[in-house]
Design a protein around this motif. Sequence first.
Motif, PDB file in Angstrom:
ATOM      1  N   UNK A 129      13.547  12.289   4.454  1.00 50.52           N
ATOM      2  CA  UNK A 129      12.225  12.639   4.963  1.00 50.52           C
ATOM      3  C   UNK A 129      11.945  11.845   6.223  1.00 50.52           C
ATOM      4  N   UNK A 130      11.079  12.366   7.063  1.00 49.61           N
ATOM      5  CA  UNK A 130      10.668  11.683   8.295  1.00 49.61           C
ATOM      6  C   UNK A 130       9.143  11.700   8.320  1.00 49.61           C
ATOM      7  N   UNK A 131       8.550  10.538   8.052  1.00 47.76           N
ATOM      8  CA  UNK A 131       7.094  10.393   8.027  1.00 47.76           C
ATOM      9  C   UNK A 131       6.740   9.264   8.984  1.00 47.76           C
ATOM     10  N   UNK A 132       6.135   9.605  10.104  1.00 41.06           N
ATOM     11  CA  UNK A 132       5.887   8.617  11.161  1.00 41.06           C
ATOM     12  C   UNK A 132       4.438   8.653  11.614  1.00 41.06           C
ATOM     13  N   UNK A 133       3.795   7.503  11.588  1.00 40.31           N
ATOM     14  CA  UNK A 133       2.461   7.360  12.166  1.00 40.31           C
ATOM     15  C   UNK A 133       2.595   7.292  13.681  1.00 40.31           C
ATOM     16  N   UNK A 134       1.899   8.141  14.416  1.00 40.20           N
ATOM     17  CA  UNK A 134       2.023   8.126  15.880  1.00 40.20           C
ATOM     18  C   UNK A 134       1.392   6.879  16.493  1.00 40.20           C
ATOM     19  N   UNK A 135       1.841   6.538  17.710  1.00 42.25           N
ATOM     20  CA  UNK A 135       1.232   5.457  18.468  1.00 42.25           C
ATOM     21  C   UNK A 135       1.756   4.077  18.172  1.00 42.25           C
ATOM     22  N   UNK A 136       2.784   3.947  17.342  1.00 43.99           N
ATOM     23  CA  UNK A 136       3.344   2.626  17.055  1.00 43.99           C
ATOM     24  C   UNK A 136       4.232   2.162  18.208  1.00 43.99           C
ATOM     25  N   UNK A 137       4.413   0.844  18.357  1.00 46.11           N
ATOM     26  CA  UNK A 137       5.313   0.340  19.398  1.00 46.11           C
ATOM     27  C   UNK A 137       6.738   0.857  19.176  1.00 46.11           C
ATOM     28  N   UNK A 138       7.572   0.829  20.227  1.00 46.81           N
ATOM     29  CA  UNK A 138       8.966   1.266  20.078  1.00 46.81           C
ATOM     30  C   UNK A 138       9.686   0.464  18.993  1.00 46.81           C
ATOM     31  N   UNK A 190       3.776   1.800   4.845  1.00 44.25           N
ATOM     32  CA  UNK A 190       3.229   2.889   4.040  1.00 44.25           C
ATOM     33  C   UNK A 190       3.939   4.201   4.292  1.00 44.25           C
ATOM     34  N   UNK A 191       4.307   4.452   5.552  1.00 47.75           N
ATOM     35  CA  UNK A 191       5.071   5.662   5.882  1.00 47.75           C
ATOM     36  C   UNK A 191       6.411   5.657   5.145  1.00 47.75           C
ATOM     37  N   UNK A 192       7.073   4.505   5.148  1.00 46.46           N
ATOM     38  CA  UNK A 192       8.393   4.406   4.544  1.00 46.46           C
ATOM     39  C   UNK A 192       8.310   4.454   3.021  1.00 46.46           C
ATOM     40  N   UNK A 193       7.255   3.871   2.451  1.00 45.76           N
ATOM     41  CA  UNK A 193       7.059   4.011   1.004  1.00 45.76           C
ATOM     42  C   UNK A 193       6.918   5.484   0.625  1.00 45.76           C
ATOM     43  N   UNK A 194       6.165   6.222   1.425  1.00 48.36           N
ATOM     44  CA  UNK A 194       5.964   7.631   1.144  1.00 48.36           C
ATOM     45  C   UNK A 194       7.240   8.426   1.411  1.00 48.36           C
ATOM     46  N   UNK A 240      -0.379  -9.148   9.856  1.00 46.94           N
ATOM     47  CA  UNK A 240      -1.226 -10.216  10.372  1.00 46.94           C
ATOM     48  C   UNK A 240      -0.369 -11.376  10.833  1.00 46.94           C
ATOM     49  N   UNK A 241      -0.669 -12.585  10.329  1.00 53.87           N
ATOM     50  CA  UNK A 241       0.097 -13.768  10.713  1.00 53.87           C
ATOM     51  C   UNK A 241       1.346 -13.955   9.854  1.00 53.87           C
ATOM     52  N   UNK A 242       1.497 -13.145   8.823  1.00 54.40           N
ATOM     53  CA  UNK A 242       2.634 -13.292   7.914  1.00 54.40           C
ATOM     54  C   UNK A 242       3.826 -12.485   8.411  1.00 54.40           C
ATOM     55  N   UNK A 243       4.997 -13.117   8.427  1.00 54.71           N
ATOM     56  CA  UNK A 243       6.226 -12.423   8.814  1.00 54.71           C
ATOM     57  C   UNK A 243       7.345 -12.783   7.843  1.00 54.71           C
ATOM     58  N   UNK A 244       8.299 -11.891   7.732  1.00 53.42           N
ATOM     59  CA  UNK A 244       9.498 -12.145   6.925  1.00 53.42           C
ATOM     60  C   UNK A 244      10.647 -11.343   7.511  1.00 53.42           C
ATOM     61  N   UNK A 260       0.257  -1.375   3.033  1.00 57.24           N
ATOM     62  CA  UNK A 260       0.843  -0.204   3.680  1.00 57.24           C
ATOM     63  C   UNK A 260       0.831  -0.307   5.199  1.00 57.24           C
ATOM     64  N   UNK A 261      -0.117  -1.058   5.762  1.00 60.72           N
ATOM     65  CA  UNK A 261      -0.190  -1.195   7.219  1.00 60.72           C
ATOM     66  C   UNK A 261       0.793  -2.217   7.783  1.00 60.72           C
ATOM     67  N   UNK A 262       1.605  -2.828   6.919  1.00 60.62           N
ATOM     68  CA  UNK A 262       2.630  -3.759   7.390  1.00 60.62           C
ATOM     69  C   UNK A 262       3.552  -3.057   8.389  1.00 60.62           C
ATOM     70  N   UNK A 263       3.855  -3.743   9.492  1.00 56.00           N
ATOM     71  CA  UNK A 263       4.784  -3.206  10.480  1.00 56.00           C
ATOM     72  C   UNK A 263       6.211  -3.606  10.132  1.00 56.00           C
ATOM     73  N   UNK A 264       7.123  -2.670  10.277  1.00 57.16           N
ATOM     74  CA  UNK A 264       8.550  -2.909  10.061  1.00 57.16           C
ATOM     75  C   UNK A 264       9.212  -2.845  11.432  1.00 57.16           C
TER      76      UNK A 264
END
Length: 293
Positions: free
Chosen positions: A140-149, A155-159, A214-218, A263-267
């Motif tokens: 599947x390809x589920x992409x929120x528009x407007x994200x950085x390159x 949340x998109x990837x979970x779905x 936010x300020x959390x990264x992994x 879900x709003x976490x950036x990958x």
Amino acid sequence: MKPGIFASDILKAAFALALAATCGAACARQADAAGKTPSVTVSSLRNPVDKSYRKMLKGMDLFEKMHAMAPDAVLRYKLLPRLPETDMQGITLKIVGDTMSIPVPVAQDNTFTLERNAKAITEDAAVMPNRRADSMTWRTEIRTPGLPPATRRLGDLRLECQVGMEAGLVSNDSPLMGALVKLIQGAIDYCNAADPEYLFFSERPLFSVTLRSGARTAILSVDQLYAGISRHPMSASELKYCDCQVLVDRTYFLPLGDKSWPDDTLVELEYMEDTEDPDDAKPPVLTPQQEAQ
């Protein structure tokens, strides 16, 4: 897995499923020969890489039901290569039933959507490209528009995982293991597991993957990249059962069931060619001993 279901029970059920499928195919051929069932009137590629139209519609239904996980995104299905020689240019795709065939437009990036057709549902149609079995895989390809390159949204990837499993897209296993996976999927919600091994594919070979909320990264460990072969090495003979065959260096797993990551976490994907010295960060490869197996 539900309490009381043990490996021996699953193996017995898997062999029963395989036996039933074999008998069903043989009986169907005999019935056709006796003129007891209608023959297929639509001519198409023999031994195609196809998927169930009904199941893919069920995936679309689930996407609508769970759209809040990716409220600004749309659903498309995507074709990906599974063999080095697979030609991914000029793919044609059809919904094929017993007495009907509907062309499906395929975009330049090999994504597509499906229309709903009552006759195709009644005839239990297949979604069929002009490529042979095991030559391609599906996602599947589920992409929120407007994200950085080179950035995805968790949340998109979970779905994507939820819809992909519902649509029956993943074909990672030998026939026996495939039957086992189906039984296990009936017992647990696979995509909500703590560490599901659902393969995501990036556009180019990966150097690293970072989660940012936010300020959390992994930063994902190497075990969560390259189909996990640093943790579970695969021989050449085993690799053919993974639909990551020619895309190992583009694959990654995510902690989909870890709800501490919203879900709003950036990958954030960092590609090999973006590093200062890509030769210092090549993915694990099969050893000569593994190749010989």
